[in-house]
Design an enzyme around this catalytic site. Structure first.
Site, PDB file in Angstrom:
ATOM      1  N   GLU A   1       0.812  -1.211   0.000  1.00 62.41           N
ATOM      2  CA  GLU A   1       0.000   0.000   0.000  1.00 62.41           C
ATOM      3  C   GLU A   1       0.855   1.275   0.000  1.00 62.41           C
ATOM      4  OE1 GLU A   1      -2.017  -1.421   3.541  1.00 62.41           O
ATOM      5  OE2 GLU A   1      -1.310   0.340   4.627  1.00 62.41           O
TER       6      GLU A   1
ATOM      7  N   CYS B   1       2.491  -2.202  15.518  1.00 60.06           N
ATOM      8  CA  CYS B   1       2.354  -2.035  14.073  1.00 60.06           C
ATOM      9  C   CYS B   1       1.664  -3.226  13.416  1.00 60.06           C
ATOM     10  CB  CYS B   1       3.744  -1.847  13.470  1.00 60.06           C
ATOM     11  SG  CYS B   1       3.742  -1.855  11.681  1.00 60.06           S
TER      12      CYS B   1
ATOM     13  N   GLY C   1       7.286  -1.690   5.799  1.00 57.75           N
ATOM     14  CA  GLY C   1       8.653  -2.171   5.635  1.00 57.75           C
ATOM     15  C   GLY C   1       9.663  -1.271   6.316  1.00 57.75           C
ATOM     16  N   GLU C   2      10.835  -1.836   6.544  1.00 53.91           N
ATOM     17  CA  GLU C   2      11.969  -1.062   7.069  1.00 53.91           C
ATOM     18  C   GLU C   2      12.851  -0.750   5.850  1.00 53.91           C
ATOM     19  OE1 GLU C   2      13.645   0.402   9.912  1.00 53.91           O
ATOM     20  OE2 GLU C   2      14.789   0.838   8.104  1.00 53.91           O
TER      21      GLU C   2
ATOM     22  N   HIS D   1       9.988   6.750  19.632  1.00 52.03           N
ATOM     23  CA  HIS D   1       8.861   6.226  20.424  1.00 52.03           C
ATOM     24  C   HIS D   1       9.154   5.916  21.896  1.00 52.03           C
ATOM     25  CE1 HIS D   1       7.203   6.212  16.525  1.00 52.03           C
ATOM     26  NE2 HIS D   1       7.603   5.021  16.147  1.00 52.03           N
TER      27      HIS D   1
ATOM     28  N   CYS E   1      -0.144   2.162   9.592  1.00 52.66           N
ATOM     29  CA  CYS E   1       0.777   1.392   8.777  1.00 52.66           C
ATOM     30  C   CYS E   1       0.300  -0.047   8.594  1.00 52.66           C
ATOM     31  CB  CYS E   1       2.123   1.424   9.502  1.00 52.66           C
ATOM     32  SG  CYS E   1       3.391   0.512   8.712  1.00 52.66           S
TER      33      CYS E   1
END
Ligand code: SF4
Length: 386
Positions: free
Chosen positions: A109, A141, A184-185, A241, A358
């Protein structure tokens, strides 16, 4: 024979699609090498770039200033695959989320955002996915719940921009900013990420400036250092975070590998090498990381770095452990950080009404097609990419 399929396959082994050379996965310099192998002048590569990224056609037959013989040769040895747009979802807040299907059937996406204050009229930002799924396993996530299926190829990242740009061409709008902040990273897919950025940036094509491209990472420290060595003026955003290792270990498993001290040291190196201000994303979780003590620790942690802290109101997925911080608490946290001398903004919520957390749209699609769900690979979670 000049440019026979076997010779081309040997020259571009990593960029084949259905046995032919995928021109959309080639860097401009590689396109030049490709046309030379076909016995053509380098000028043909520039023509191809314009057809692919400026006029945005999807078939060789539409490249009308190329000779018929050259187009037939291209048909024989090369391909132009594209993503299939499965569903755009309009939001009430100028945000559109797109679900694409890749040639192997996996869904990804992207998000298009318009009317962002800093962009100006007619200029859009898009948020891209860099992997199918994600190995990083962040606690909050949706994408992390499904694991990593595979890395996206460079063209699969660029094609998200092309597909969105095509949809706004008629309105005279332009994708001016790209953020790798979707599923994704991105630094876990380092090689393909940099290839995609070079294609997006090329002046004869889409021409998206490096300074208008942002990468968001959970904190893959060796890859941050490697990116710093490239000295590209890319914007780097860190999903922080938490201000304590104990909490960050729990929220983001990547922290067990590279803790806050190592992460911040790599950020300082990145800033020294590129001169770019760093952005720190901080999702506000009620009673978890939103106290004034955390705000003070954040100020201490980022001391000496030119930075922007971006507070993100929690966008609930089906995770029973977390609640959204109240607006009052978010405001108090923001003021405390500002009093500490840091720039601090609260992200305007875009798309919470359309599953824009996400990976939520992809997750829903996979659940709908139970049985067709991709299986996660046992890929090492913390490699720095290729
Ligand atoms: S937040 Fe980003 S890095 Fe973490 S699991 Fe989700 S997609 Fe991966």
């Amino acid at each position: 024979m000049v440019g026979c399929p076997e010779e081309l396959a040997r020259a571009f082994p990593d960029h084949l699609h259905e046995g032919k050379v995928n021109l959309k996965d080639l860097l401009p310099s590689e396109l030049e090498a490709f046309v030379r192998l076909l016995g053509q002048s380098p000028y043909r590569a520039r023509q191809l770039i314009r057809w692919l990224y400026v006029r945005r056609v999807g078939a060789f037959a539409d490249m009308t200033d190329l000779s018929r013989a050259f187009r037939e040769l291209l048909e024989a040895v090369a391909v132009l695959p594209s993503l299939h747009l499965a569903s755009p979802q309009e939001s009430l807040q100028d945000t559109t989320k797109f679900l694409f299907t890749l040639p192997d059937g996996n869904p990804i996406e992207s998000v298009r955002m318009r009317y962002l204050e800093h962009l100006g009229p007619g200029r859009l930002a898009v948020c891209l996915s860099s992997q199918v799924g994600c190995a990083m396993g962040c606690e909050f996530c949706a994408s992390g719940k499904l694991g990593l299926v595979r890395n996206l190829q460079a063209w699969e990242m660029v094609d998200q921009v092309l597909a969105i740009q095509r949809r706004v061409d008629a309105r005279g709008e332009r994708v001016a900013n790209v953020v790798f902040m979707g599923i994704g990273e991105p630094l876990h897919n380092f090689r393909n990420l940099l290839r995609a950025i070079r294609i997006l940036n090329h002046g004869d094509g889409l021409g998206i400036g490096m300074r208008h491209i942002a990468i968001s990472t959970s904190g893959v420290v060796p890859a941050i250092r490697r990116l710093a060595e490239k000295r590209l003026p890319l914007k780097l955003a860190i999903s922080l975070h938490a201000t304590r290792d104990e909490l960050r270990d729990r929220l983001m498993p990547v922290n067990r590998r590279w803790n806050l001290a190592e992460l911040l040291a790599s950020c300082r190196e990145y800033q020294a090498a590129t001169g770019r201000r760093m952005t720190f994303e901080y999702v506000m979780l009620d009673g978890v990381n939103d106290s004034l003590e955390e705000a003070d620790r954040l100020v201490e942690l980022l001391g000496g770095l030119r930075s922007l802290v971006n507070l993100i109101p929690w966008n609930p997925v089906d995770h029973p452990s977390f609640r959204r911080s109240s607006k009052i608490r978010v405001r108090a946290f923001q003021e405390r950080v500002q009093q500490g001398g840091l720039r601090c903004t609260v992200r305007r919520e875009k798309g919470s009404d359309i599953d824009a957390a996400c990976g939520q749209l992809r997750l829903r699609e996979i659940r709908r097609n139970v049985g067709a769900a991709p299986r996660a690979e046992n890929t090492p979670a913390f490699s720095a990419g290729g």
